[in-house]
Design a protein around this motif. Sequence first.
Motif, PDB file in Angstrom:
ATOM      1  N   ARG A 212       0.756  -1.370  -0.173  1.00 44.34           N
ATOM      2  CA  ARG A 212       0.289   0.038   0.021  1.00 44.34           C
ATOM      3  C   ARG A 212       0.884   1.284  -0.086  1.00 44.34           C
ATOM      4  NH1 ARG A 212      -0.143  -2.130   5.422  1.00 44.34           N
ATOM      5  NH2 ARG A 212       0.534  -0.664   6.884  1.00 44.34           N
ATOM      6  N   ASP A 213       1.967   1.368   0.329  1.00 48.57           N
ATOM      7  CA  ASP A 213       3.069   2.160   0.401  1.00 48.57           C
ATOM      8  C   ASP A 213       4.180   2.388  -0.651  1.00 48.57           C
ATOM      9  OD1 ASP A 213       1.921   2.914   3.067  1.00 48.57           O
ATOM     10  OD2 ASP A 213       3.304   1.277   3.832  1.00 48.57           O
ATOM     11  N   ALA A 214       3.740   1.573  -2.028  1.00 48.59           N
ATOM     12  CA  ALA A 214       4.699   1.471  -3.121  1.00 48.59           C
ATOM     13  C   ALA A 214       5.077   2.842  -3.421  1.00 48.59           C
ATOM     14  CB  ALA A 214       3.992   0.739  -3.863  1.00 48.59           C
ATOM     15  N   GLU A 215       4.283   3.811  -3.434  1.00 49.97           N
ATOM     16  CA  GLU A 215       4.776   4.989  -3.981  1.00 49.97           C
ATOM     17  C   GLU A 215       6.070   5.690  -3.377  1.00 49.97           C
ATOM     18  OE1 GLU A 215       3.689   6.528  -6.699  1.00 49.97           O
ATOM     19  OE2 GLU A 215       2.324   4.825  -7.078  1.00 49.97           O
ATOM     20  N   ALA A 216       6.339   5.229  -1.949  1.00 49.83           N
ATOM     21  CA  ALA A 216       7.578   5.623  -1.275  1.00 49.83           C
ATOM     22  C   ALA A 216       8.787   5.133  -1.810  1.00 49.83           C
ATOM     23  CB  ALA A 216       7.303   5.393   0.047  1.00 49.83           C
ATOM     24  N   ILE A 217       8.733   3.795  -2.048  1.00 49.77           N
ATOM     25  CA  ILE A 217       9.917   3.214  -2.609  1.00 49.77           C
ATOM     26  C   ILE A 217      10.262   3.388  -4.203  1.00 49.77           C
ATOM     27  CG2 ILE A 217       9.013   0.894  -3.196  1.00 49.77           C
ATOM     28  CD1 ILE A 217      12.372   1.784  -1.585  1.00 49.77           C
ATOM     29  N   LYS A 218       9.234   3.708  -4.880  1.00 53.80           N
ATOM     30  CA  LYS A 218       9.169   4.056  -6.234  1.00 53.80           C
ATOM     31  C   LYS A 218       9.862   5.499  -6.339  1.00 53.80           C
ATOM     32  CE  LYS A 218       5.127   1.593  -7.834  1.00 53.80           C
ATOM     33  NZ  LYS A 218       3.753   1.530  -8.281  1.00 53.80           N
ATOM     34  N   ALA A 219       9.358   6.569  -5.459  1.00 52.57           N
ATOM     35  CA  ALA A 219       9.872   7.797  -5.334  1.00 52.57           C
ATOM     36  C   ALA A 219      11.599   7.996  -5.056  1.00 52.57           C
ATOM     37  CB  ALA A 219       9.286   8.651  -4.345  1.00 52.57           C
ATOM     38  N   ILE A 220      11.774   6.998  -4.036  1.00 51.85           N
ATOM     39  CA  ILE A 220      13.354   6.785  -3.660  1.00 51.85           C
ATOM     40  C   ILE A 220      14.257   6.232  -5.022  1.00 51.85           C
ATOM     41  CG2 ILE A 220      14.968   5.543  -2.085  1.00 51.85           C
ATOM     42  CD1 ILE A 220      12.602   5.797  -0.085  1.00 51.85           C
ATOM     43  N   TYR A 221      13.720   4.997  -5.534  1.00 48.42           N
ATOM     44  CA  TYR A 221      14.610   4.229  -6.441  1.00 48.42           C
ATOM     45  C   TYR A 221      14.429   4.397  -7.753  1.00 48.42           C
ATOM     46  CZ  TYR A 221      17.269   1.564  -2.642  1.00 48.42           C
ATOM     47  OH  TYR A 221      18.143   1.218  -1.836  1.00 48.42           O
ATOM     48  N   GLY A 222      13.233   4.909  -8.122  1.00 50.11           N
ATOM     49  CA  GLY A 222      12.765   5.189  -9.502  1.00 50.11           C
ATOM     50  C   GLY A 222      13.456   5.783 -10.361  1.00 50.11           C
TER      51      GLY A 222
END
Length: 243
Positions: A212-222
């Motif tokens: 549910r928090d996937a946007e956080a890791i996407k913002a960091i590593y994407g």
Amino acid sequence: MVTFYSARKKLGIPSYFEQTGKRKRKSGETYSFMEYNDRYFQIIDTPDKAYFLGLLAADGNISPRLTAVRIALKEQDSLILEQFRDFLGKDSPRLKTKISKIGEKQHAPQKCLVLSKKSMVEDLLKLGITPNKSHTLKISCDLREFKKDFLRGVWDGDGSVTERRFKVTTASSEFAFQLQTWISDISNVQLPIKTELTQSGKELYSLPGYIRDAEAIKAIYGGSSLSIERKLRAYMQYWEPRR
């Protein structure tokens, strides 16, 4: 000589090498010794500086005598330290192999980078990287648009990325709240701060994220170009397809 050395250290008088980065021959002639950009962290104004500041916040340390900056990583992650050397300059110190041993147990080899420049130590002290920083860490600079790069450096050092969860851990409560704020700034996701106790009874603070928090890791590593390869590979395998 020993008395002179002790007195100089006690009074905080920097050596000629610490002041200039140069050595003196017996003839009086000076020569350069490991010339590199020792003011690299004077201003955090590029993504690479923010990333390596984050990596040092996680896995680096300042020597108790304030004479050197050290960072040691697993041998398999040494490529990122070589990239750090490239940013510092071609004459930066070479990596050393470090094998720690506790009793009869020998740990896996690590690669260690030691930067013995007083000016770099002073710049990092101003930014919040101090000796014994584990429980007192607090970054004291404006990361501006480079928050994601700093967070990726912290995650590469003290975080994990698996199929079901991504998580970062720190022993500093103030730093945990800083991380929470910066993650929210770049992703609009507020990860919870959870407290756990070590075997010695000391508190650790973790920020875990789930699907549910996937946007956080996407913002960091994407879209990142600077990262520890195995962490980026885990992100690409488990989280990039969920975009």
